[in-house]
Design an enzyme around this catalytic site. Sequence first.
Site, PDB file in Angstrom:
ATOM      1  N   ASP A   8      16.716  23.757  -3.801  1.00 17.74           N
ATOM      2  CA  ASP A   8      16.616  22.587  -4.374  1.00 17.74           C
ATOM      3  C   ASP A   8      14.835  22.386  -4.172  1.00 17.74           C
ATOM      4  OD1 ASP A   8      16.852  19.894  -5.431  1.00 17.74           O
ATOM      5  OD2 ASP A   8      16.778  19.401  -3.241  1.00 17.74           O
ATOM      6  N   ASP A  10      12.984  18.766  -4.436  1.00 19.94           N
ATOM      7  CA  ASP A  10      12.677  17.662  -3.736  1.00 19.94           C
ATOM      8  C   ASP A  10      13.673  17.531  -2.419  1.00 19.94           C
ATOM      9  OD1 ASP A  10      10.687  15.883  -5.617  1.00 19.94           O
ATOM     10  OD2 ASP A  10      12.264  16.640  -6.846  1.00 19.94           O
ATOM     11  N   THR A  42      16.762  22.591  -9.435  1.00 19.17           N
ATOM     12  CA  THR A  42      16.187  21.170  -9.485  1.00 19.17           C
ATOM     13  C   THR A  42      16.940  20.175 -10.420  1.00 19.17           C
ATOM     14  OG1 THR A  42      14.339  19.711  -9.247  1.00 19.17           O
ATOM     15  CG2 THR A  42      14.173  21.602 -10.788  1.00 19.17           C
ATOM     16  N   GLY A  43      16.703  18.897 -10.096  1.00 22.63           N
ATOM     17  CA  GLY A  43      17.084  17.870 -10.954  1.00 22.63           C
ATOM     18  C   GLY A  43      15.982  17.630 -11.919  1.00 22.63           C
ATOM     19  N   LYS A 213      24.395  22.564 -11.156  1.00 22.92           N
ATOM     20  CA  LYS A 213      23.520  23.605 -10.553  1.00 22.92           C
ATOM     21  C   LYS A 213      24.362  24.743 -10.268  1.00 22.92           C
ATOM     22  CE  LYS A 213      19.891  20.741  -8.252  1.00 22.92           C
ATOM     23  NZ  LYS A 213      18.927  20.423  -7.174  1.00 22.92           N
ATOM     24  N   ASP A 236      19.707  19.391   0.078  1.00 21.61           N
ATOM     25  CA  ASP A 236      19.796  18.187   0.895  1.00 21.61           C
ATOM     26  C   ASP A 236      20.515  16.991   0.203  1.00 21.61           C
ATOM     27  OD1 ASP A 236      17.674  17.435  -1.160  1.00 21.61           O
ATOM     28  OD2 ASP A 236      17.267  15.788  -0.051  1.00 21.61           O
ATOM     29  N   ASN A 239      23.498  16.388  -5.525  1.00 26.29           N
ATOM     30  CA  ASN A 239      23.343  17.233  -6.812  1.00 26.29           C
ATOM     31  C   ASN A 239      23.238  18.730  -6.409  1.00 26.29           C
ATOM     32  OD1 ASN A 239      20.891  16.893  -5.741  1.00 26.29           O
ATOM     33  ND2 ASN A 239      19.779  16.838  -7.766  1.00 26.29           N
TER      34      ASN A 239
END
Length: 290
Positions: A8, A10, A42-43, A213, A236, A239
């Site tokens: 991931d 962020d 990532t989002g 994901k 973390d 998502n």
Amino acid sequence: MITCIATDMDGTLLNENQEISEANKQAILDAQRQGIEVIVATGRSYEEARFVIKDAGISCDIICANGAEVRDKKGEVVYQAGIESALAKEIATALNETGIYFEIYTDQGTYTENYEMGIELIVDIFKTANPDVSEEQVRQTAKERFEKGHIKLVDDYGVLFDDSSQLVYKFLVFSFDEKQLTEANEKLNDIIGIAISSSGKENIEVNSLEAQKGVALEKLLNDKGLSAEHAMAMGDNLNDLSMMKAVGRPVAMGNALDQIKEFCPFITATNREDGVAKAIQEALQQTANS
């Protein structure tokens, strides 16, 4: 044995300055030199993710918008999973009934109807990942999102839903009002065909069921002839959970939500302590000894 590493961004790969630390960079490059596939999941949109990864001198596949889009090392789209127009309108109607703020991610960019709320949303995501960073620093980073053109202002989201040339990837929903968030979540849960997750304390992320994901990672691994059992995934927040469930070595960041830590058998240091580098080094060491 680890043959693939997915991370991931962020709150995971990025530190409190929204940068990839030198330690994390070197660990990734070391893994790649050993023939291990590295994937960023990532989002963020591709444009928001690409410039950070490129600045660090890293070249890898990127799973964007929670799996709605996958790009290869050259930036070419290899997979898309969008939300059909009718479903997007249904989602927007449900959210508008609560009066909650939301942004729209498409294959052509990220859009907002409200500049100030767009700033607050990014501040929330950054502060969730890095609670000790100053409000001023985070707000400046959020403003750069507009200045660099990573988010665009639009008068009415309806024009996006009616534009056949654009594919809706994700709804990013935000509110400081817990009651409003709960109401929005309840309405979304009544809609069939969507995946609901989160990347911050005050947000909800809405994608197609095929845009998660974990789903994107499994497709990518299959295309590369790699085993999910020999893949590692680090994250973390909620998502990230779908990709953690998809791999043999799920790793929670030291700053991860308790729900993530409870699921993962491996926990590394925080994103401010080069947790990604430490997790990679540990995995590489175990691979070398196996």
